[in-house]
Design a protein around this motif. Structure first.
Motif, mmCIF file in Angstrom:
data_model
loop_
_atom_site.group_PDB
_atom_site.id
_atom_site.type_symbol
_atom_site.label_atom_id
_atom_site.label_comp_id
_atom_site.label_asym_id
_atom_site.label_seq_id
_atom_site.Cartn_x
_atom_site.Cartn_y
_atom_site.Cartn_z
ATOM 1 N N PRO A 42 -3.780 7.660 3.795
ATOM 2 C CA PRO A 42 -3.107 6.431 3.863
ATOM 3 C C PRO A 42 -2.804 6.287 5.465
ATOM 4 O O PRO A 42 -3.077 7.234 6.569
ATOM 5 C CB PRO A 42 -1.727 7.191 3.390
ATOM 6 N N SER A 43 -2.734 5.022 5.781
ATOM 7 C CA SER A 43 -2.521 4.754 7.253
ATOM 8 C C SER A 43 -1.202 4.968 7.814
ATOM 9 O O SER A 43 -0.181 5.388 6.870
ATOM 10 C CB SER A 43 -2.760 3.219 7.180
ATOM 11 N N PRO A 44 -0.990 5.201 9.084
ATOM 12 C CA PRO A 44 0.376 5.432 9.497
ATOM 13 C C PRO A 44 1.375 4.606 8.949
ATOM 14 O O PRO A 44 1.301 3.345 8.820
ATOM 15 C CB PRO A 44 0.197 5.157 10.916
ATOM 16 N N THR A 45 2.447 5.146 8.883
ATOM 17 C CA THR A 45 3.785 4.395 8.378
ATOM 18 C C THR A 45 4.559 4.063 9.402
ATOM 19 O O THR A 45 5.479 5.051 9.839
ATOM 20 C CB THR A 45 4.513 5.010 7.302
ATOM 21 N N PRO A 46 4.727 3.199 10.231
ATOM 22 C CA PRO A 46 5.636 2.760 11.556
ATOM 23 C C PRO A 46 6.942 2.437 11.010
ATOM 24 O O PRO A 46 7.018 1.829 9.834
ATOM 25 C CB PRO A 46 4.694 1.715 12.584
ATOM 26 N N THR A 47 7.728 2.310 11.729
ATOM 27 C CA THR A 47 8.819 1.577 11.392
ATOM 28 C C THR A 47 9.053 0.171 11.313
ATOM 29 O O THR A 47 8.324 -0.625 11.921
ATOM 30 C CB THR A 47 9.979 1.926 12.760
ATOM 31 N N PRO A 48 9.397 -0.099 10.030
ATOM 32 C CA PRO A 48 9.294 -1.444 9.555
ATOM 33 C C PRO A 48 9.965 -2.493 10.334
ATOM 34 O O PRO A 48 10.937 -2.118 10.850
ATOM 35 C CB PRO A 48 9.750 -1.913 8.202
ATOM 36 N N THR A 49 9.267 -3.778 10.499
ATOM 37 C CA THR A 49 9.950 -4.816 11.445
ATOM 38 C C THR A 49 10.441 -5.709 10.522
ATOM 39 O O THR A 49 11.284 -6.601 10.863
ATOM 40 C CB THR A 49 8.878 -5.340 12.342
ATOM 41 N N VAL A 50 10.113 -5.581 9.149
ATOM 42 C CA VAL A 50 10.652 -6.753 8.298
ATOM 43 C C VAL A 50 11.159 -5.549 6.918
ATOM 44 O O VAL A 50 10.749 -4.478 6.826
ATOM 45 C CB VAL A 50 9.781 -7.837 7.807
ATOM 46 N N ALA A 51 12.007 -6.129 6.446
ATOM 47 C CA ALA A 51 12.449 -5.194 5.165
ATOM 48 C C ALA A 51 11.452 -4.958 4.188
ATOM 49 O O ALA A 51 10.683 -5.844 3.719
ATOM 50 C CB ALA A 51 13.740 -6.077 4.309
ATOM 51 N N SER A 52 11.153 -3.854 3.707
ATOM 52 C CA SER A 52 9.964 -3.358 2.771
ATOM 53 C C SER A 52 10.910 -3.223 1.377
ATOM 54 O O SER A 52 11.943 -3.059 1.195
ATOM 55 C CB SER A 52 9.539 -2.056 3.272
ATOM 56 N N ALA A 53 10.049 -3.627 0.369
ATOM 57 C CA ALA A 53 10.298 -3.610 -0.913
ATOM 58 C C ALA A 53 10.274 -1.888 -1.524
ATOM 59 O O ALA A 53 10.803 -1.634 -2.704
ATOM 60 C CB ALA A 53 9.612 -4.454 -1.896
ATOM 61 N N CYS A 54 9.811 -1.260 -0.653
ATOM 62 C CA CYS A 54 9.731 0.247 -1.076
ATOM 63 C C CYS A 54 10.328 1.091 -0.368
ATOM 64 O O CYS A 54 10.803 0.700 0.952
ATOM 65 C CB CYS A 54 8.020 0.590 -0.704
#
Length: 276
Positions: A42-54
């Motif tokens: 999996p690719s890195p998971t940075p801090t989201p800049t927009v709300a995620s549905a997950c």
């Protein structure tokens, strides 16, 4: 001698090839045979800049990712590949091919089991066009652990039914549909062949519909049994019906968190898009 060695090597290579159109096998529930291990990338998971549905969750010690599709906010489409082209086989390729003016993707997952060419082995509808008929045949592997089922919908009404129930009661063709198996939860009860914590473990994903009509997509972050995944849908998400999508190759694209899994070639895809 060299000629005999070359012929032997060619014969071995031919045996390893996946025949086109034949179902890709999955370990049967409770068989005790481990599913093929695929190194997760999996690719890195940075801090989201927009709300995620997950969101990341934990259940019975297992790390899971839980994504919600809400009919008020999202639409669901199936996507096998570019028009007239071969299947994408990858969420990365799908992401790269999305046009800038296409609806924004909330998230996407692999949509069920497929053959050696990446084409669905069961019922499949894309954009209202049926590309594969309902498969009610008996056979080996997870797909044929009866009852299996169909995840389908039109507009904001999404459903999961067993294949036999779908065959008997659904007359109108939906806008999207995908068949996989086994069912994880049926009318609030676990699939009868799912043990509490069987020996077959893999990265797995599935989908369930709650009482409010929302679709809950779940993928494990490590190998889990069918039992853990099924109980999460039944006990935590309270979904009366839930369908297993696949194992080992399971993958998630979550643009908000910069995640695009690329474990192994996959087949048809379920894409959850933001409504305008």
């Amino acid at each position: 001698m060299k000629r005999l060695l070359v012929l032997a090597l060619l014969a071995l290579a031919a045996c390893d090839q996946e025949p086109a159109g034949e179902p890709v096998m999955r370990t049967e529930i409770g068989s005790g045979v481990a599913e093929k291990t695929v190194t997760p990338t999996p690719s890195p998971t940075p801090t989201p800049t927009v709300a995620s549905a997950c969101e990341s969750v934990s259940f019975e010690g297992a790390a899971l990712t839980h994504c919600v599709a809400d009919p008020a906010k999202h639409r669901i489409v199936t996507d096998l590949g570019p028009s007239g082209g071969a299947p994408w086989r990858s969420l990365v390729k799908l992401a790269e091919a999305r046009e800038s003016d296409a609806p924004k993707v909330a998230f996407a997952m692999n949509a069920g089991m497929f053959d050696g060419e990446g084409k669905p082995v069961g019922y499949y509808v894309e954009g209202g066009e049926r590309l594969k008929e309902l498969n009610r045949a008996d056979g080996p592997g997870n797909f044929h652990m009866k009852p299996n089922g169909v995840f389908f919908g039109t507009g904001g009404k999404w459903q999961i039914r067993t294949a036999d129930d779908f065959y008997s009661h659904v007359g109108d063709r939906p806008a999207f549909g995908t068949q996989s198996g086994p069912m994880l939860v049926i009318d609030g009860k676990l699939h009868p062949d799912i043990s509490e914590d069987g020996p077959s473990k893999a990265i797995r994903n599935g989908v369930g519909i709650d009482g409010a009509g929302r679709a809950h997509f779940v993928i494990s972050e490590g190998p889990v049994s069918f039992g853990i995944l099924a109980r999460y849908f039944r006990d935590e998400l309270k979904t009366p019906d839930a369908l297993y999508l696949d194992g080992s190759v399971s993958a998630l694209w979550d643009p908000a968190r910069g995640r695009t899994d690329a474990r192994a070639p996959i087949g048809p895809l379920l894409v959850v898009e933001e409504k305008d």
